[in-house]
Motif scaffolding. Structure first.
Motif, PDB file in Angstrom:
ATOM      1  N   MET A 243       0.854  -1.165   0.000  1.00 46.58           N
ATOM      2  CA  MET A 243       0.000   0.000   0.000  1.00 46.58           C
ATOM      3  C   MET A 243       0.904   1.234   0.000  1.00 46.58           C
ATOM      4  O   MET A 243       1.888   1.287   0.721  1.00 46.58           O
ATOM      5  CB  MET A 243      -0.884  -0.025   1.247  1.00 46.58           C
ATOM      6  CG  MET A 243      -2.040   0.892   1.164  1.00 46.58           C
ATOM      7  SD  MET A 243      -3.266   0.593   2.477  1.00 46.58           S
ATOM      8  CE  MET A 243      -3.519  -1.161   2.389  1.00 46.58           C
ATOM      9  N   LYS A 244       0.526   2.229  -0.795  1.00 47.55           N
ATOM     10  CA  LYS A 244       1.373   3.406  -0.946  1.00 47.55           C
ATOM     11  C   LYS A 244       0.583   4.673  -0.636  1.00 47.55           C
ATOM     12  O   LYS A 244      -0.487   4.901  -1.189  1.00 47.55           O
ATOM     13  CB  LYS A 244       1.912   3.439  -2.375  1.00 47.55           C
ATOM     14  CG  LYS A 244       3.038   4.388  -2.580  1.00 47.55           C
ATOM     15  CD  LYS A 244       3.681   4.157  -3.935  1.00 47.55           C
ATOM     16  CE  LYS A 244       4.740   5.205  -4.170  1.00 47.55           C
ATOM     17  NZ  LYS A 244       5.310   5.113  -5.501  1.00 47.55           N
ATOM     18  N   PHE A 245       1.149   5.498   0.260  1.00 44.32           N
ATOM     19  CA  PHE A 245       0.509   6.730   0.714  1.00 44.32           C
ATOM     20  C   PHE A 245       1.353   7.938   0.322  1.00 44.32           C
ATOM     21  O   PHE A 245       2.586   7.878   0.350  1.00 44.32           O
ATOM     22  CB  PHE A 245       0.395   6.755   2.250  1.00 44.32           C
ATOM     23  CG  PHE A 245      -0.449   5.663   2.824  1.00 44.32           C
ATOM     24  CD1 PHE A 245      -1.820   5.823   2.979  1.00 44.32           C
ATOM     25  CD2 PHE A 245       0.137   4.475   3.248  1.00 44.32           C
ATOM     26  CE1 PHE A 245      -2.589   4.827   3.539  1.00 44.32           C
ATOM     27  CE2 PHE A 245      -0.628   3.470   3.810  1.00 44.32           C
ATOM     28  CZ  PHE A 245      -1.995   3.642   3.951  1.00 44.32           C
ATOM     29  N   LEU A 246       0.673   9.048   0.024  1.00 44.51           N
ATOM     30  CA  LEU A 246       1.319  10.345  -0.131  1.00 44.51           C
ATOM     31  C   LEU A 246       0.698  11.274   0.903  1.00 44.51           C
ATOM     32  O   LEU A 246      -0.522  11.441   0.939  1.00 44.51           O
ATOM     33  CB  LEU A 246       1.105  10.906  -1.537  1.00 44.51           C
ATOM     34  CG  LEU A 246       1.640  12.324  -1.782  1.00 44.51           C
ATOM     35  CD1 LEU A 246       3.148  12.403  -1.532  1.00 44.51           C
ATOM     36  CD2 LEU A 246       1.307  12.779  -3.198  1.00 44.51           C
TER      37      LEU A 246
ATOM     38  N   ILE B 284       1.583   0.774   8.080  1.00 44.69           N
ATOM     39  CA  ILE B 284       0.653   0.106   7.163  1.00 44.69           C
ATOM     40  C   ILE B 284       1.253  -0.074   5.774  1.00 44.69           C
ATOM     41  O   ILE B 284       0.963  -1.051   5.083  1.00 44.69           O
ATOM     42  CB  ILE B 284      -0.644   0.941   7.042  1.00 44.69           C
ATOM     43  CG1 ILE B 284      -1.257   1.165   8.418  1.00 44.69           C
ATOM     44  CG2 ILE B 284      -1.643   0.270   6.120  1.00 44.69           C
ATOM     45  CD1 ILE B 284      -2.330   2.232   8.429  1.00 44.69           C
ATOM     46  N   GLY B 285       2.073   0.873   5.349  1.00 45.31           N
ATOM     47  CA  GLY B 285       2.603   0.812   3.987  1.00 45.31           C
ATOM     48  C   GLY B 285       3.709   1.817   3.762  1.00 45.31           C
ATOM     49  O   GLY B 285       4.243   2.424   4.692  1.00 45.31           O
ATOM     50  N   GLU B 286       4.041   2.023   2.497  1.00 43.42           N
ATOM     51  CA  GLU B 286       5.081   2.964   2.091  1.00 43.42           C
ATOM     52  C   GLU B 286       4.504   4.379   2.111  1.00 43.42           C
ATOM     53  O   GLU B 286       3.386   4.602   1.643  1.00 43.42           O
ATOM     54  CB  GLU B 286       5.535   2.608   0.673  1.00 43.42           C
ATOM     55  CG  GLU B 286       6.598   3.482   0.108  1.00 43.42           C
ATOM     56  CD  GLU B 286       6.945   3.122  -1.329  1.00 43.42           C
ATOM     57  OE1 GLU B 286       7.482   3.999  -2.013  1.00 43.42           O
ATOM     58  OE2 GLU B 286       6.667   1.992  -1.762  1.00 43.42           O
ATOM     59  N   VAL B 287       5.272   5.326   2.641  1.00 40.94           N
ATOM     60  CA  VAL B 287       4.799   6.703   2.777  1.00 40.94           C
ATOM     61  C   VAL B 287       5.812   7.668   2.188  1.00 40.94           C
ATOM     62  O   VAL B 287       6.987   7.624   2.526  1.00 40.94           O
ATOM     63  CB  VAL B 287       4.545   7.080   4.256  1.00 40.94           C
ATOM     64  CG1 VAL B 287       4.034   8.516   4.358  1.00 40.94           C
ATOM     65  CG2 VAL B 287       3.581   6.113   4.913  1.00 40.94           C
ATOM     66  N   ASP B 288       5.340   8.543   1.298  1.00 40.02           N
ATOM     67  CA  ASP B 288       6.130   9.658   0.801  1.00 40.02           C
ATOM     68  C   ASP B 288       5.463  10.931   1.293  1.00 40.02           C
ATOM     69  O   ASP B 288       4.259  10.948   1.570  1.00 40.02           O
ATOM     70  CB  ASP B 288       6.191   9.654  -0.730  1.00 40.02           C
ATOM     71  CG  ASP B 288       6.996   8.483  -1.271  1.00 40.02           C
ATOM     72  OD1 ASP B 288       7.980   8.072  -0.629  1.00 40.02           O
ATOM     73  OD2 ASP B 288       6.630   7.976  -2.349  1.00 40.02           O
TER      74      ASP B 288
ATOM     75  N   GLU C 195       3.921   3.355 -10.353  1.00 41.38           N
ATOM     76  CA  GLU C 195       3.904   3.097  -8.918  1.00 41.38           C
ATOM     77  C   GLU C 195       2.972   4.114  -8.246  1.00 41.38           C
ATOM     78  O   GLU C 195       3.400   4.901  -7.389  1.00 41.38           O
ATOM     79  CB  GLU C 195       5.316   3.213  -8.337  1.00 41.38           C
ATOM     80  CG  GLU C 195       6.301   2.231  -8.929  1.00 41.38           C
ATOM     81  CD  GLU C 195       7.729   2.483  -8.471  1.00 41.38           C
ATOM     82  OE1 GLU C 195       7.977   3.449  -7.722  1.00 41.38           O
ATOM     83  OE2 GLU C 195       8.606   1.706  -8.871  1.00 41.38           O
ATOM     84  N   PRO C 196       1.704   4.128  -8.649  1.00 42.14           N
ATOM     85  CA  PRO C 196       0.784   5.173  -8.173  1.00 42.14           C
ATOM     86  C   PRO C 196       0.479   5.060  -6.676  1.00 42.14           C
ATOM     87  O   PRO C 196       0.646   4.003  -6.067  1.00 42.14           O
ATOM     88  CB  PRO C 196      -0.481   4.928  -8.992  1.00 42.14           C
ATOM     89  CG  PRO C 196      -0.447   3.462  -9.283  1.00 42.14           C
ATOM     90  CD  PRO C 196       1.016   3.136  -9.468  1.00 42.14           C
ATOM     91  N   TYR C 197       0.052   6.182  -6.140  1.00 36.68           N
ATOM     92  CA  TYR C 197      -0.376   6.207  -4.746  1.00 36.68           C
ATOM     93  C   TYR C 197      -1.814   5.725  -4.662  1.00 36.68           C
ATOM     94  O   TYR C 197      -2.669   6.187  -5.415  1.00 36.68           O
ATOM     95  CB  TYR C 197      -0.281   7.633  -4.176  1.00 36.68           C
ATOM     96  CG  TYR C 197       1.145   8.103  -4.084  1.00 36.68           C
ATOM     97  CD1 TYR C 197       1.954   7.701  -3.030  1.00 36.68           C
ATOM     98  CD2 TYR C 197       1.686   8.922  -5.071  1.00 36.68           C
ATOM     99  CE1 TYR C 197       3.275   8.105  -2.965  1.00 36.68           C
ATOM    100  CE2 TYR C 197       3.006   9.332  -4.996  1.00 36.68           C
ATOM    101  CZ  TYR C 197       3.791   8.913  -3.952  1.00 36.68           C
ATOM    102  OH  TYR C 197       5.100   9.297  -3.879  1.00 36.68           O
ATOM    103  N   GLN C 198      -2.079   4.826  -3.722  1.00 34.72           N
ATOM    104  CA  GLN C 198      -3.454   4.399  -3.492  1.00 34.72           C
ATOM    105  C   GLN C 198      -4.201   5.432  -2.654  1.00 34.72           C
ATOM    106  O   GLN C 198      -5.399   5.611  -2.825  1.00 34.72           O
ATOM    107  CB  GLN C 198      -3.503   3.033  -2.789  1.00 34.72           C
ATOM    108  CG  GLN C 198      -3.155   1.860  -3.678  1.00 34.72           C
ATOM    109  CD  GLN C 198      -1.650   1.646  -3.773  1.00 34.72           C
ATOM    110  OE1 GLN C 198      -0.891   1.929  -2.846  1.00 34.72           O
ATOM    111  NE2 GLN C 198      -1.204   1.160  -4.911  1.00 34.72           N
ATOM    112  N   TYR C 199      -3.472   6.104  -1.753  1.00 33.73           N
ATOM    113  CA  TYR C 199      -4.103   7.056  -0.830  1.00 33.73           C
ATOM    114  C   TYR C 199      -3.274   8.332  -0.745  1.00 33.73           C
ATOM    115  O   TYR C 199      -2.050   8.273  -0.636  1.00 33.73           O
ATOM    116  CB  TYR C 199      -4.237   6.440   0.569  1.00 33.73           C
ATOM    117  CG  TYR C 199      -5.074   5.203   0.563  1.00 33.73           C
ATOM    118  CD1 TYR C 199      -6.460   5.277   0.666  1.00 33.73           C
ATOM    119  CD2 TYR C 199      -4.486   3.949   0.411  1.00 33.73           C
ATOM    120  CE1 TYR C 199      -7.238   4.141   0.632  1.00 33.73           C
ATOM    121  CE2 TYR C 199      -5.267   2.801   0.378  1.00 33.73           C
ATOM    122  CZ  TYR C 199      -6.630   2.907   0.483  1.00 33.73           C
ATOM    123  OH  TYR C 199      -7.402   1.773   0.433  1.00 33.73           O
TER     124      TYR C 199
END
Length: 132
Positions: free
Chosen positions: A1-4, A23-27, A47-51
Motif C-alpha cells: 500500500m502506498k501513501f502520499l 501500514i505501507g510505504e509513505v512519501d 507506482e501510483p499512490y493508493q491514498y
C-alpha cells in the motif's frame, strides 16, 4: 500500500507519516505544488499512490487545487475510476462550505478534521477499509 502525505505543518506531517508507515510505504510533500510533482513521477513509474492525505491550507498551491489537478492528471493518464487514488482532505476547517468544496471542486474522496489523533485516524482508516 502506498501513501502520499501532503502537509505543510511539520507536526501533522510527522504524525501522519509515522502512523501510516506501520501500514505501507509513505512519501511526503510539503505543499500542493510539490505534491503534483511527486504524484506525476509515481504515476509515470507505474507506482501510483493508493491514498493521498492532503492538507487544504498550504502555501504555493492549496490542497483543493492540488487535489483537483491530481484528478486531471489521472484522467489524462487514462486511470480508470476504480484505480484512482483515494484523496482524503485534512483540514482544520469543518464548516459546511469547506467540506462541500472538498468534494465538489477537488473531487476528494473523504476528509478528516484536525487536530489529528490516533483514534480519529484509526477510525477513518477502518471506515475506508484500510484497517480491519
Amino acid at each position: 500500500m502506498k501513501f502520499l502525505v501532503v502537509e505543510d505543518d511539520f507536526v501533522s506531517r510527522s504524525f501522519l507519516q509515522l502512523f501510516l508507515e506501520k501500514i505501507g510505504e509513505v512519501d511526503v510533500a510539503v505543499n500542493g505544488a510539490e505534491a503534483l510533482d511527486v504524484f506525476k513521477s509515481a504515476l509515470e513509474k507505474n507506482e501510483p499512490y493508493q491514498y493521498v492525505f492532503m492538507d487544504i491550507m498550504m502555501p504555493e498551491k492549496n490542497g483543493l487545487d492540488a487535489a483537483r489537478e491530481i484528478r486531471e492528471i489521472e484522467r489524462e493518464s487514462e486511470v480508470v475510476p476504480a484505480k484512482e487514488s483515494v484523496i482524503i482532505m485534512v483540514t482544520a476547517l469543518s464548516d459546511v462550505k469547506t467540506v462541500f468544496e472538498a468534494f465538489s471542486k477537488s473531487e476528494a474522496t473523504d476528509y478528516i478534521v484536525k487536530p489529528l489523533t490516533a483514534e480519529a485516524l484509526t477510525a477513518k482508516l477502518k471506515e475506508l477499509g484500510i484497517l480491519e
